[in-house]
Motif scaffolding. Structure first.
Motif, PDB file in Angstrom:
ATOM      1  N   ARG A 297       0.846  -1.198   0.000  1.00  0.00           N
ATOM      2  CA  ARG A 297       0.000   0.000   0.000  1.00  0.00           C
ATOM      3  C   ARG A 297       0.889   1.259   0.000  1.00  0.00           C
ATOM      4  NH1 ARG A 297      -2.987  -1.340   4.360  1.00  0.00           N
ATOM      5  NH2 ARG A 297      -1.774   0.023   5.715  1.00  0.00           N
ATOM      6  N   ILE A 298       1.952   1.225   0.777  1.00  0.00           N
ATOM      7  CA  ILE A 298       2.888   2.372   0.808  1.00  0.00           C
ATOM      8  C   ILE A 298       3.603   2.473  -0.545  1.00  0.00           C
ATOM      9  CG2 ILE A 298       4.903   3.363   1.945  1.00  0.00           C
ATOM     10  CD1 ILE A 298       4.145   1.869   4.486  1.00  0.00           C
ATOM     11  N   LEU A 299       3.957   1.319  -1.079  1.00  0.00           N
ATOM     12  CA  LEU A 299       4.661   1.277  -2.371  1.00  0.00           C
ATOM     13  C   LEU A 299       3.823   1.920  -3.473  1.00  0.00           C
ATOM     14  CD1 LEU A 299       7.231  -0.071  -3.714  1.00  0.00           C
ATOM     15  CD2 LEU A 299       5.717  -1.965  -4.306  1.00  0.00           C
ATOM     16  N   ALA A 300       2.532   1.703  -3.400  1.00  0.00           N
ATOM     17  CA  ALA A 300       1.644   2.214  -4.452  1.00  0.00           C
ATOM     18  C   ALA A 300       1.470   3.732  -4.375  1.00  0.00           C
ATOM     19  CB  ALA A 300       0.276   1.535  -4.339  1.00  0.00           C
ATOM     20  N   ASP A 301       1.824   4.327  -3.243  1.00  0.00           N
ATOM     21  CA  ASP A 301       1.664   5.767  -3.062  1.00  0.00           C
ATOM     22  C   ASP A 301       2.997   6.447  -3.395  1.00  0.00           C
ATOM     23  OD1 ASP A 301       1.484   8.369  -2.058  1.00  0.00           O
ATOM     24  OD2 ASP A 301       0.212   7.783  -0.383  1.00  0.00           O
ATOM     25  N   GLU A 302       3.079   7.056  -4.570  1.00  0.00           N
ATOM     26  CA  GLU A 302       4.377   7.596  -5.022  1.00  0.00           C
ATOM     27  C   GLU A 302       4.972   8.607  -4.048  1.00  0.00           C
ATOM     28  OE1 GLU A 302       5.018   8.842  -8.997  1.00  0.00           O
ATOM     29  OE2 GLU A 302       3.806   7.177  -9.752  1.00  0.00           O
ATOM     30  N   MET A 304       4.594   8.691  -0.778  1.00  0.00           N
ATOM     31  CA  MET A 304       5.021   8.111   0.493  1.00  0.00           C
ATOM     32  C   MET A 304       6.012   6.954   0.335  1.00  0.00           C
ATOM     33  SD  MET A 304       3.348  10.153   2.317  1.00  0.00           S
ATOM     34  CE  MET A 304       3.930   9.535   3.866  1.00  0.00           C
ATOM     35  N   ARG A 305       6.260   6.545  -0.914  1.00  0.00           N
ATOM     36  CA  ARG A 305       7.045   5.334  -1.150  1.00  0.00           C
ATOM     37  C   ARG A 305       8.414   5.357  -0.464  1.00  0.00           C
ATOM     38  NH1 ARG A 305       7.648   3.923  -7.293  1.00  0.00           N
ATOM     39  NH2 ARG A 305       5.427   3.591  -7.046  1.00  0.00           N
ATOM     40  N   GLU A 306       9.023   6.542  -0.388  1.00  0.00           N
ATOM     41  CA  GLU A 306      10.381   6.553   0.152  1.00  0.00           C
ATOM     42  C   GLU A 306      10.444   6.174   1.640  1.00  0.00           C
ATOM     43  OE1 GLU A 306      12.585  10.363   0.521  1.00  0.00           O
ATOM     44  OE2 GLU A 306      10.874  11.226  -0.526  1.00  0.00           O
ATOM     45  N   ASP A 378       9.176  16.206   4.749  1.00  0.00           N
ATOM     46  CA  ASP A 378       8.121  16.275   3.723  1.00  0.00           C
ATOM     47  C   ASP A 378       7.074  15.183   3.924  1.00  0.00           C
ATOM     48  OD1 ASP A 378       9.082  18.465   2.513  1.00  0.00           O
ATOM     49  OD2 ASP A 378       9.334  17.569   0.516  1.00  0.00           O
ATOM     50  N   LEU A 379       7.555  13.997   4.296  1.00  0.00           N
ATOM     51  CA  LEU A 379       6.610  12.890   4.528  1.00  0.00           C
ATOM     52  C   LEU A 379       5.700  13.210   5.717  1.00  0.00           C
ATOM     53  CD1 LEU A 379       8.936   9.787   3.966  1.00  0.00           C
ATOM     54  CD2 LEU A 379       7.314  10.793   2.363  1.00  0.00           C
ATOM     55  N   LEU A 380       6.290  13.826   6.736  1.00  0.00           N
ATOM     56  CA  LEU A 380       5.477  14.201   7.909  1.00  0.00           C
ATOM     57  C   LEU A 380       4.421  15.234   7.526  1.00  0.00           C
ATOM     58  CD1 LEU A 380       8.346  14.407  10.556  1.00  0.00           C
ATOM     59  CD2 LEU A 380       6.416  12.828  10.629  1.00  0.00           C
ATOM     60  N   LEU A 381       4.838  16.195   6.688  1.00  0.00           N
ATOM     61  CA  LEU A 381       3.863  17.207   6.249  1.00  0.00           C
ATOM     62  C   LEU A 381       2.745  16.580   5.421  1.00  0.00           C
ATOM     63  CD1 LEU A 381       6.158  20.232   5.317  1.00  0.00           C
ATOM     64  CD2 LEU A 381       4.362  20.182   7.055  1.00  0.00           C
ATOM     65  N   ALA A 382       3.131  15.642   4.552  1.00  0.00           N
ATOM     66  CA  ALA A 382       2.116  14.977   3.726  1.00  0.00           C
ATOM     67  C   ALA A 382       1.122  14.213   4.607  1.00  0.00           C
ATOM     68  CB  ALA A 382       2.787  14.020   2.740  1.00  0.00           C
ATOM     69  N   LEU A 383       1.661  13.567   5.646  1.00  0.00           N
ATOM     70  CA  LEU A 383       0.767  12.826   6.549  1.00  0.00           C
ATOM     71  C   LEU A 383      -0.115  13.760   7.371  1.00  0.00           C
ATOM     72  CD1 LEU A 383       3.159   9.961   7.639  1.00  0.00           C
ATOM     73  CD2 LEU A 383       0.939   9.669   6.526  1.00  0.00           C
ATOM     74  N   ARG A 384       0.438  14.927   7.723  1.00  0.00           N
ATOM     75  CA  ARG A 384      -0.393  15.910   8.449  1.00  0.00           C
ATOM     76  C   ARG A 384      -1.586  16.315   7.576  1.00  0.00           C
ATOM     77  NH1 ARG A 384       3.656  20.092  11.673  1.00  0.00           N
ATOM     78  NH2 ARG A 384       4.810  18.483  12.754  1.00  0.00           N
ATOM     79  N   ALA A 385      -1.296  16.518   6.288  1.00  0.00           N
ATOM     80  CA  ALA A 385      -2.388  16.909   5.385  1.00  0.00           C
ATOM     81  C   ALA A 385      -3.426  15.791   5.296  1.00  0.00           C
ATOM     82  CB  ALA A 385      -1.821  17.220   4.002  1.00  0.00           C
TER      83      ALA A 385
END
Ligand code: SF4
Length: 470
Positions: A297-302, A304-306, A378-385
């Motif tokens: 599921r994480i892999l499919a999300d470009e 969040m993949r990293e 950036d990943l943290l910000l994306a998750l906050r959103a």
């Protein structure tokens, strides 16, 4: 923190951690030590920066064709005489291990080096099935005796002082009180030797899986891996699918970065390469459980993949100002610190850990320390959103405050006036250029545990204008 206490909300766990004097002492000593060791190790290693880019590139390329590399890995493990099991969920992974143990009449299993089995609560499942799991890494052994969860990726008992461990051993092992570190390790070693000899199964994770050869690679400093994997008749490795790398040549990149980042060592004391079951005698088995449990599921999300590039070195935890104050158990699951705040909400769901992406100052220290250059802020910000969209993790008061700031930021005069009022107020309540206590929430929460630097007398915009005209 005990297991039931982990069920309380994040804010409560964090408050409790902040009030724990022993925890604060243990965290300060340990994180300072690891930060210094890491800095020293990279200072004498000019190739580090280039290797970091290389490591990131390998991970990126591997995940683009993860299915191909996993198939190749599985073929090679089976060619070497091992058995590969595919587990879509944590429950499936648990069932596979339990079935293997039950079918072979295993009563006791020794364990080593496995976050993946912590992720799926394997110990609890084994105990429930009448099989005794025994952790054999010293830190994990301490945690198991204390009935707690790990609080650091590579130093699970980082939150405990030596005195607390001495108390624990005295109470649980009933063989006297070990006072020095050497006495503590000697006592644990004596106990564990017998467990290795009588265990019916050895359970581990893996640091890396090499697709081209089918090799399972484990790095450690205690030497337990060889006993856990070579003494019991059956060895089971439970590993997340993102741990695969294509070639042996790639491994040297990671083996130079991982110990330097984690413990500041040039190399760990032991690196074990396991190729199928033990060959010296017949009757030995090797099983590799390749676990998804939310990773595809994480892999499919470009975007969040990293998150899946992580090699679990623990460096981002040590440098994180939030982790340094609250430790790992406040994060409520087995992955703490910045990487935990990124991974846990994705694996567990925002409903359960939507608070975690907000437990960050976004200072960027985690990204700087990360040996695979994961853009954690950036990943943290994306998750906050995402949390905001789903309604998880954000208090109403914070939303209102953010809206007010956004409203003022779009109106320069109002913004300048607000800044003036705030600076005037800050000067009133500050001493020695520090605000030691703000009398009202939410800012009083900030000064409850640390001082706030007092703002300068002129605004940033005024100073900017002045500097440009000088
Ligand atoms: S995110 Fe980076 S620094 Fe943190 S544990 Fe993973 S590899 Fe290490």
């Amino acid at each position: 923190m005990t297991e039931p206490e982990l069920a309380t909300p994040f804010r409560e766990r964090a408050e409790r951690a902040l009030g724990d004097r022993f925890l604060q002492e243990a965290l300060t000593i340990a994180t300072t030590k690891f930060i210094d060791l890491r800095k020293e190790s990279f200072a004498g290693f000019p190739a580090g920066e280039a290797l970091r880019d290389r490591a990131r590139a390998i991970k990126e390329a591997t995940l683009q064709h993860l299915d191909v590399h996993l198939e190749r890995l599985a073929d090679n493990v089976e060619r070497l005489g091992g058995t590969v099991h595919w587990a879509a969920t944590g429950e499936e992974a648990r069932e596979i291990v339990l079935r293997l143990a039950r079918d072979r009449g295993v009563r006791m299993a020794v364990k080593s080096k496995s976050m993946a089995t912590e992720e799926i609560d394997l110990n609890e499942a084994l105990e429930h099935a009448g099989i005794t799991p025994v952790e054999t890494d010293l830190g994990e052994y301490i945690i198991q005796l204390a009935h707690e969860k790990p609080s650091h990726i590579i130093v699970p008992a980082i939150h405990k002082t030596r005195t607390q461990i001495s108390d624990l051993f005295e109470e649980k092992l009933r063989e006297g009180r070990p006072n020095e570190v050497a006495e503590i390790t000697a006592m644990a070693r004596k106990r564990l030797r017998n467990e290795f000899l009588s265990a019916g199964m050895g359970i581990t994770g893996a640091n890396f899986l090499i697709a081209e050869s089918g090799t399972v690679v484990l790095v450690e400093n205690e030497g337990n891996i060889r006993l856990s994997t070579q003494v019991p008749k059956i060895h089971v490795a439970v590993v997340g699918i993102e741990k695969v790398i294509p070639r042996f040549g790639d491994l040297s990149v990671f083996l130079r970065l991982l110990p330097r980042s984690g413990t500041g060592q040039k190399q760990t004391a032991y690196v074990s390469f396991l190729n199928g079951p033990r060959q010296l005698e017949s009757g030995f088995e090797f099983h590799l459980v390749l676990m998804d449990n939310g990773r595809t599921r994480i892999l499919a999300d470009e975007q969040m993949r990293e998150s899946l590039y992580c090699i679990r070195c623990g460096a981002c935890l040590n440098v994180c100002p939030v982790y340094q104050k609250i430790g790992g158990q406040a994060y409520g699951w087995i992955y703490p610190g910045p990487i935990g705040a990124v991974i846990s909400p994705q694996l567990q769901g925002l409903g359960q850990s939507g608070d975690l992406p907000f437990a960050s100052s976004l200072c960027g220290a985690c990204r700087t320390a990360c040996p695979v250059d994961i853009n954690l802020p950036d990943l943290l910000l994306a998750l906050r959103a995402k949390a905001k969209e789903s309604g998880a993790g954000r208090k109403l008061s914070e939303s209102v405050a953010m809206r007010a700031v956004a409203f003022a930021a779009k109106r320069p005069r109002l913004f300048a006036f607000g800044g003036k009022v705030m600076r005037g107020f800050a000067r009133l309540i500050s001493t020695d250029k520090k605000i030691k206590s703000v009398p009202f929430p939410p800012l009083s929460g900030w000064t409850r545990y640390r001082d706030l630097p007092a703002p300068q007398s002129s605004s940033f915009r005024a100073r900017w204008k002045k500097d440009r005209h000088e």
